[in-house]
Write a protein that holds these residues in place. Structure first.
Motif, mmCIF file in Angstrom:
data_model
loop_
_atom_site.group_PDB
_atom_site.id
_atom_site.type_symbol
_atom_site.label_atom_id
_atom_site.label_comp_id
_atom_site.label_asym_id
_atom_site.label_seq_id
_atom_site.Cartn_x
_atom_site.Cartn_y
_atom_site.Cartn_z
ATOM 1 N N GLU A 774 31.312 50.527 47.116
ATOM 2 C CA GLU A 774 30.454 50.452 48.296
ATOM 3 C C GLU A 774 28.997 50.658 47.885
ATOM 4 O OE1 GLU A 774 31.793 53.050 51.355
ATOM 5 O OE2 GLU A 774 33.754 52.083 51.542
ATOM 6 N N VAL A 775 28.156 49.684 48.231
ATOM 7 C CA VAL A 775 26.732 49.750 47.896
ATOM 8 C C VAL A 775 25.863 49.760 49.147
ATOM 9 C CG1 VAL A 775 27.013 48.666 45.645
ATOM 10 C CG2 VAL A 775 26.681 47.237 47.664
ATOM 11 N N GLY A 776 26.490 49.834 50.286
ATOM 12 C CA GLY A 776 25.783 49.863 51.552
ATOM 13 C C GLY A 776 26.780 49.721 52.668
ATOM 14 N N THR A 777 26.305 49.805 53.873
ATOM 15 C CA THR A 777 27.197 49.702 55.020
ATOM 16 C C THR A 777 27.835 48.317 55.056
ATOM 17 O OG1 THR A 777 25.781 51.224 56.248
ATOM 18 C CG2 THR A 777 27.376 49.919 57.515
ATOM 19 N N GLY A 778 29.139 48.292 54.897
ATOM 20 C CA GLY A 778 29.865 47.029 54.936
ATOM 21 C C GLY A 778 29.657 46.142 53.731
ATOM 22 N N GLN A 779 29.084 46.655 52.655
ATOM 23 C CA GLN A 779 28.832 45.859 51.462
ATOM 24 C C GLN A 779 29.598 46.438 50.281
ATOM 25 O OE1 GLN A 779 24.624 45.590 50.830
ATOM 26 N NE2 GLN A 779 24.199 44.892 52.921
ATOM 27 N N GLN A 780 30.254 45.548 49.505
ATOM 28 C CA GLN A 780 31.045 45.979 48.360
ATOM 29 C C GLN A 780 30.756 45.092 47.164
ATOM 30 O OE1 GLN A 780 35.077 45.732 49.874
ATOM 31 N NE2 GLN A 780 35.097 47.902 50.397
ATOM 32 N N LEU A 781 30.727 45.720 45.995
ATOM 33 C CA LEU A 781 30.557 45.005 44.735
ATOM 34 C C LEU A 781 31.807 45.143 43.879
ATOM 35 C CD1 LEU A 781 26.922 45.804 43.504
ATOM 36 C CD2 LEU A 781 27.788 43.613 44.299
ATOM 37 N N THR A 782 32.112 44.107 43.122
ATOM 38 C CA THR A 782 33.201 44.149 42.149
ATOM 39 C C THR A 782 32.684 43.619 40.814
ATOM 40 O OG1 THR A 782 34.965 43.886 43.796
ATOM 41 C CG2 THR A 782 35.471 43.233 41.537
ATOM 42 N N PHE A 783 32.886 44.388 39.749
ATOM 43 C CA PHE A 783 32.534 43.966 38.391
ATOM 44 C C PHE A 783 33.840 43.794 37.614
ATOM 45 C CE2 PHE A 783 29.229 46.650 40.100
ATOM 46 C CZ PHE A 783 28.058 45.948 39.847
ATOM 47 N N SER A 784 33.949 42.701 36.881
ATOM 48 C CA SER A 784 35.211 42.462 36.188
ATOM 49 C C SER A 784 35.002 41.749 34.863
ATOM 50 C CB SER A 784 36.165 41.642 37.068
ATOM 51 O OG SER A 784 35.591 40.390 37.396
ATOM 52 N N LEU A 785 35.954 41.966 33.956
ATOM 53 C CA LEU A 785 36.084 41.238 32.706
ATOM 54 C C LEU A 785 37.433 40.534 32.725
ATOM 55 C CD1 LEU A 785 34.929 44.017 30.211
ATOM 56 C CD2 LEU A 785 33.548 42.118 31.069
ATOM 57 N N TRP A 786 37.479 39.282 32.270
ATOM 58 C CA TRP A 786 38.724 38.524 32.325
ATOM 59 C C TRP A 786 38.913 37.741 31.021
ATOM 60 C CZ3 TRP A 786 38.236 33.389 31.435
ATOM 61 C CH2 TRP A 786 36.966 32.814 31.649
ATOM 62 N N SER A 787 40.152 37.347 30.792
ATOM 63 C CA SER A 787 40.446 36.461 29.670
ATOM 64 C C SER A 787 41.683 35.635 29.988
ATOM 65 C CB SER A 787 40.684 37.245 28.379
ATOM 66 O OG SER A 787 41.011 36.362 27.310
ATOM 67 N N ARG A 788 41.576 34.342 29.710
ATOM 68 C CA ARG A 788 42.741 33.454 29.745
ATOM 69 C C ARG A 788 43.148 33.159 28.310
ATOM 70 N NH1 ARG A 788 44.500 31.050 34.121
ATOM 71 N NH2 ARG A 788 45.282 29.273 32.918
ATOM 72 N N ASN A 789 44.461 33.101 28.071
ATOM 73 C CA ASN A 789 44.999 32.958 26.719
ATOM 74 C C ASN A 789 44.412 34.044 25.827
ATOM 75 O OD1 ASN A 789 46.370 32.038 24.485
ATOM 76 N ND2 ASN A 789 45.110 30.203 24.200
ATOM 77 N N LEU A 790 44.619 35.277 26.263
ATOM 78 C CA LEU A 790 44.019 36.448 25.624
ATOM 79 C C LEU A 790 44.314 36.529 24.132
ATOM 80 C CD1 LEU A 790 42.528 39.184 26.049
ATOM 81 C CD2 LEU A 790 44.774 40.181 26.570
ATOM 82 N N LEU A 791 45.507 36.142 23.715
ATOM 83 C CA LEU A 791 45.907 36.235 22.305
ATOM 84 C C LEU A 791 45.520 34.994 21.506
ATOM 85 C CD1 LEU A 791 49.460 37.811 22.790
ATOM 86 C CD2 LEU A 791 47.248 38.962 22.552
ATOM 87 N N ASN A 792 44.833 34.055 22.151
ATOM 88 C CA ASN A 792 44.417 32.810 21.505
ATOM 89 C C ASN A 792 45.601 32.067 20.890
ATOM 90 O OD1 ASN A 792 42.397 30.930 20.998
ATOM 91 N ND2 ASN A 792 41.979 31.739 18.945
ATOM 92 N N GLU A 793 46.691 32.044 21.619
ATOM 93 C CA GLU A 793 47.901 31.354 21.170
ATOM 94 C C GLU A 793 47.647 29.843 21.113
ATOM 95 O OE1 GLU A 793 51.958 29.500 22.354
ATOM 96 O OE2 GLU A 793 49.892 29.201 23.002
ATOM 97 N N THR A 794 48.229 29.192 20.122
ATOM 98 C CA THR A 794 48.023 27.758 19.904
ATOM 99 C C THR A 794 49.358 27.038 19.939
ATOM 100 O OG1 THR A 794 46.089 28.192 18.511
ATOM 101 C CG2 THR A 794 47.100 26.028 18.324
ATOM 102 N N HIS A 795 49.449 25.988 20.744
ATOM 103 C CA HIS A 795 50.660 25.179 20.765
ATOM 104 C C HIS A 795 50.315 23.745 21.171
ATOM 105 C CE1 HIS A 795 50.380 26.408 25.045
ATOM 106 N NE2 HIS A 795 50.944 25.225 25.282
ATOM 107 N N VAL A 796 51.139 22.814 20.752
ATOM 108 C CA VAL A 796 51.004 21.419 21.156
ATOM 109 C C VAL A 796 51.719 21.260 22.492
ATOM 110 C CG1 VAL A 796 51.561 19.025 20.598
ATOM 111 C CG2 VAL A 796 50.847 20.595 18.784
ATOM 112 N N TYR A 797 50.968 20.991 23.536
ATOM 113 C CA TYR A 797 51.601 20.838 24.857
ATOM 114 C C TYR A 797 51.987 19.392 25.138
ATOM 115 C CZ TYR A 797 47.423 18.766 27.088
ATOM 116 O OH TYR A 797 46.390 17.936 27.436
ATOM 117 N N ARG A 798 51.481 18.465 24.328
ATOM 118 C CA ARG A 798 51.826 17.058 24.497
ATOM 119 C C ARG A 798 51.890 16.410 23.118
ATOM 120 N NH1 ARG A 798 49.292 12.281 24.373
ATOM 121 N NH2 ARG A 798 50.235 10.583 25.597
#
Length: 837
Positions: A774-798
């Motif tokens: 909460e940063v004010g009346t009715g106001q909210q902040l969200t901070f985030s870190l994300w990763s897709r394919n976190l392990l950097n896995e490698t495969h031939v999908y086609r």
């Protein structure tokens, strides 16, 4: 390190608040829907734009809760609303196998478009690019996977809907998602309520409607590979009975495989933009009109097609230059790199390539009128347009044409497609005496589409294979080029279709045995489809092919179908619900414009037998859903492909037949979710799919023995799991959230006629977020870190073995090069900030 800043904590497009946690695979139906520990007090109610619902909340309405006789309390799993039966119902009491991906789950996995669901995080749902291209997505459910449905006269086997409006083409499905409330994945034939081309199931995307109150949710972020994104969702409040809402999205990523040629696009690049506006008119509590319009532009390049091996079948290798002895193959030029173990970060040869441009736009008007307390009349009108300007030079020297001294290579696959559609649906949804629920409807759909494709070569070898030059863009490929006015059109086709349907479904609950629910339904459909292959090899196509005075290749097909459904459901207790279901569906026939003869093929028909259990245990802290099914399909549409040389260039040719006999598809699905503590939630799912298609005759080899046929992109085993953890903190009433999911998928075939398989895969995604500060009346902040394919896995999908096999007609091996394929996307990561007010 990818850093993403975003404002708009609840914005459901691609980059929002999430958490970091761990487990061993993706998320199950209830697991996806219940993405993280949430107390009833923190469940946000948001109006839905889905025509099948009344103007209500994303949580179950009061009426639905009364019907269920239950409401979740603190520490319990929350109820999940679905609209799969054209009315608002509880997931656990709906006798359909459904996966629900809500906005929180989209955030946790950084899902920006449907293409991001290719990691297999929804068991039973398969998403893959067509060829290597992001311009068209192949979407399948339970082994119903149309490989090449991106032609004007071909259809999907899984219906995709946005707010109740059917999307007729595979093209454009990779567009940016715009303020999605949830995605419902309906598994198994949906031919009664959803109609044709839903024999495998349906993907229903439901977006958020205006709330009538001013509000802002916005987000922004940056990441590796030059990625950045921004999303904004503005509720403009109301003026009298009118409410307004505007959504915008921007998602960008630079190429993950670089193009050495100066000024040319690399591979796996995208830049997606989307804009959506909504107006809700509600003059009374009994009438609502929703008008929406959207526009999207997706610029993208394909994944890089690498040469995975050379001459894997061991044919004799001749000289690089000079005469090639019979029965031998040419070696690879010295500057070509063979890499089958890892994705290339920079291509070995730079080629001409610009971004494909996909444009989508459309509008919908949905009217809902509560004529009586137990009867609602609805009208859903939709109009949509799609255009795709495709530029695909994904292979360079890694696919034919082969090396010849001073010869042309680097096949540039070009296509331009336009499609427009208009649909109208009327529904009557109601209840009689608390015993009889019914849905009746009328449906009309009209579509027009055309496509022109060309495949000029864009480069020329030197005499020794040690260098090459880019040819003239207008005349360099045997007098033709890739500029629009300079192309030699390989094929040009157009198709028109009309579909009319009437349907009804009734559920009866006996007054003296109200634990039983009996459902009967049926849909009658009349389809009328015509098409023409008006160009082939830059000249009018002729059928028969060798008769110059023969008429243009064309087809006309009229199909009538009745698709019944029957369900018996039993409430064994308040928390245990059992069902047995018989359902049917069908996919329209058509013609392949890649075929030199434009032969038409017939429709597919499927019957499904399913039993299931939906349970909640340990005071609603554990949810366990199971389904087992058998599907029997007749008229299976099978593609056989080869490469044909028309004297100047190589052309991919595809002939489609209806396989004889009955295709068997059997499976088991298990979805589980457990609220271990008020802060910790675990989820897991498993899907087993067995498929068997009867052997069929290869149309490119007349008189040859029958050959095995496979269903592509359908893993035998899929396992998913996730961990979500939420910890309240003392900073401005915020929360620390962790999410980690993993998704294992067994190897699959890419093509119906080849036993060659892709690689198995294990993709892990994660997120950690400081949320709802909460940063004010009715106001909210969200901070985030994300990763897709976190392990950097490698495969031939086609994986494509076409170029490592002899010519299926002549048996010659002179065109053999090797298998080529496409690797999955590398690890991406970032940081985001989101604001809600």
């Amino acid at each position: 390190m990818l850093i993403t800043f975003r404002a708009g904590a609840a914005a459901p497009t691609a980059i929002r608040r999430t958490m970091l946690t761990l487990l061993l695979t993706g998320v199950a139906a209830p697991a996806l829907a219940q993405a993280g520990p949430t107390t009833p007090e923190s469940t946000e109610s948001t109006s839905t734009g889905q025509p099948a619902t009344s103007p209500g909340d994303a949580a179950l309405s009061d009426q639905t809760q009364r019907d269920n006789g239950t409401q979740a309390t603190a520490g319990q799993l929350q109820d999940i609303v679905v609209t799969a039966t054209k009315r608002e119902t509880n997931l656990q009491r709906t006798p359909i196998a459904i996966a629900v991906v809500n906005s929180q789950a989209l955030d946790d996995r950084h899902v920006q478009s449907l293409a991001d669901l290719a990691d297999g995080s929804v068991p039973g749902l398969r998403v893959a690019t067509f060829e290597a291209r992001q311009s068209a997505l192949t979407i399948g459910i339970r082994g119903i996977v149309p490989l090449d449905a991106n032609q004007p006269a071909r259809e999907q086997g899984v219906g995709v809907y946005v707010d109740g409006v059917y999307l007729g083409r595979q093209q454009g499905l990779g567009a940016a998602l715009l303020d999605v409330e949830r995605i419902e994945v309906l598994k198994g034939p949906q031919g009664t309520l959803f109609g044709r081309n839903t024999e495998g199931g349906a993907v229903s995307i439901i977006t958020k409607a205006p709330t009538g109150r001013f509000g802002l949710r916005a987000s922004a972020g940056v990441g590796n590979y030059g990625s950045y994104n921004a999303n904004a969702h503005v509720d403009l409040g109301s003026v009298g009975p009118f409410s307004f809402k505007v959504d915008g999205a921007l998602d960008h990523q630079d190429a993950t495989t670089k193009n050495p040629l100066e000024g040319q696009k690399g591979w796996n690049y995208f830049n997606r933009k989307g804009l959506q506006g909504k107006i809700r008119f509600r003059p009374s509590s009994t009438f609502t009109a929703d008008l929406s319009g959207d526009w999207g532009k997706d610029q993208n390049t394909p994944f890089y097609s690498q040469l995975l091996n050379f001459n894997p079948n061991g044919y004799p290798v001749g000289p690089l230059t000079g005469a090639l002895p019979s029965g031998s193959v040419r070696p690879v030029p010295p500057i070509v790199v063979i890499e089958g173990d890892d994705r290339m970060r920079t291509a070995d040869l730079g080629v001409v390539q610009q971004a494909s441009v996909d444009k989508t736009q459309g509008g919908a008007l949905t009217l809902r009128w509560n004529v009586l307390p137990e009867l609602e009349l609805r009208s859903i009108t939709g109009y949509r347009e799609v255009s795709v300007d495709q530029w695909d030079n994904s292979g360079g020297a890694h696919r034919p044409p082969l090396f010849t001294p001073n010869g042309l290579f680097s096949r540039y696959s070009l296509s331009y497609l336009e499609q427009s559609q208009w649909s109208q649906e009327f529904q009557a949804v109601g209840r009689l005496a608390d015993q009889l629920d019914y849905v009746f409807g009328l449906y009309y759909f009209r579509e027009k589409a055309f496509e022109e494709a060309a495949t000029p070569n864009s480069a020329r070898w030197n005499a020794t294979g040690t260098g090459y030059t880019i040819v003239d863009s207008c005349t360099g490929s045997n007098g033709f080029g890739w500029e629009r006015q300079c192309r030699s059109i390989d094929r040009g086709s157009r198709a028109r279709s009309k579909s009319k349907a009437a349907y009804g479904q009734v559920t009866w609950t006996p007054p003296q045995a109200d634990a039983f629910h009996f459902t009967l339904g049926g849909r009658y459909t009349a389809d009328d489809k015509t098409g023409e292959l008006y160009l082939r090899a830059n000249a009018p196509s002729r059928c028969p092919i060798n008769v110059p005075t023969a008429p243009i290749c064309s087809f006309e097909q009229k199909t009538h179908r009745f698709n019944p459904l029957a369900v018996v459901a039993f409430d064994a207790s308040r928390d245990v619900h059992l069902y047995a279901k018989y359902a049917t569906g069908y996919r329209s026939g058509g013609a392949s414009s890649r075929s030199v003869t434009y032969n038409q093929f017939g429709p597919e028909d499927v019957k499904s037998y399913e039993i299931g259990a939906k349970t909640e245990l340990f005071d609603r802290r554990v949810r366990l859903n199971l389904a087992a099914y058998m599907m029997r399909r007749k008229g299976t549409q099978v593609d056989f492909s080869t490469i044909v040389n028309n004297g100047t260039s190589n052309i991919n040719s595809v002939e489609t037949i209806n396989a004889p006999g009955t295709t068997k598809i059997n499976g088991v699905e298990v979805d589980a979710i457990a609220r271990v503590t008020d802060q910790l939630q675990l989820s897991a799912s498993y899907a087993y799919t067995y498929t068997h298609v009867p052997d069929a005759a290869d149309p490119f080899r007349p008189g040859s023995p029958l050959v095995p046929v496979f269903i592509p992109f359908t893993p035998r085993n899929v396992v998913n799991g996730a961990i979500d953890y939420e910890l309240p903190i003392a900073v401005a009433r915020g929360k620390l959230r962790f999410h980690l999911d993993g998704n294992y998928n067994q190897a699959t075939q890419t093509f119906a006629e080849f036993a060659t398989k892709n690689d198995s895969s294990f993709i892990v995604n994660g997120r950690i977020a400081l949320a709802d500060v909460e940063v004010g009346t009715g106001q909210q902040l969200t901070f985030s870190l994300w990763s897709r394919n976190l392990l950097n896995e490698t495969h031939v999908y086609r994986r494509d073995p076409t170029n490592s096999l002899p010519n299926p007609i002549t048996g010659s091996v002179s065109g053999v090069l090797g298998d080529y394929g496409n690797f999955n996307a590398p690890r991406t990561f970032g940081a985001e900030v989101a604001i809600k007010m």
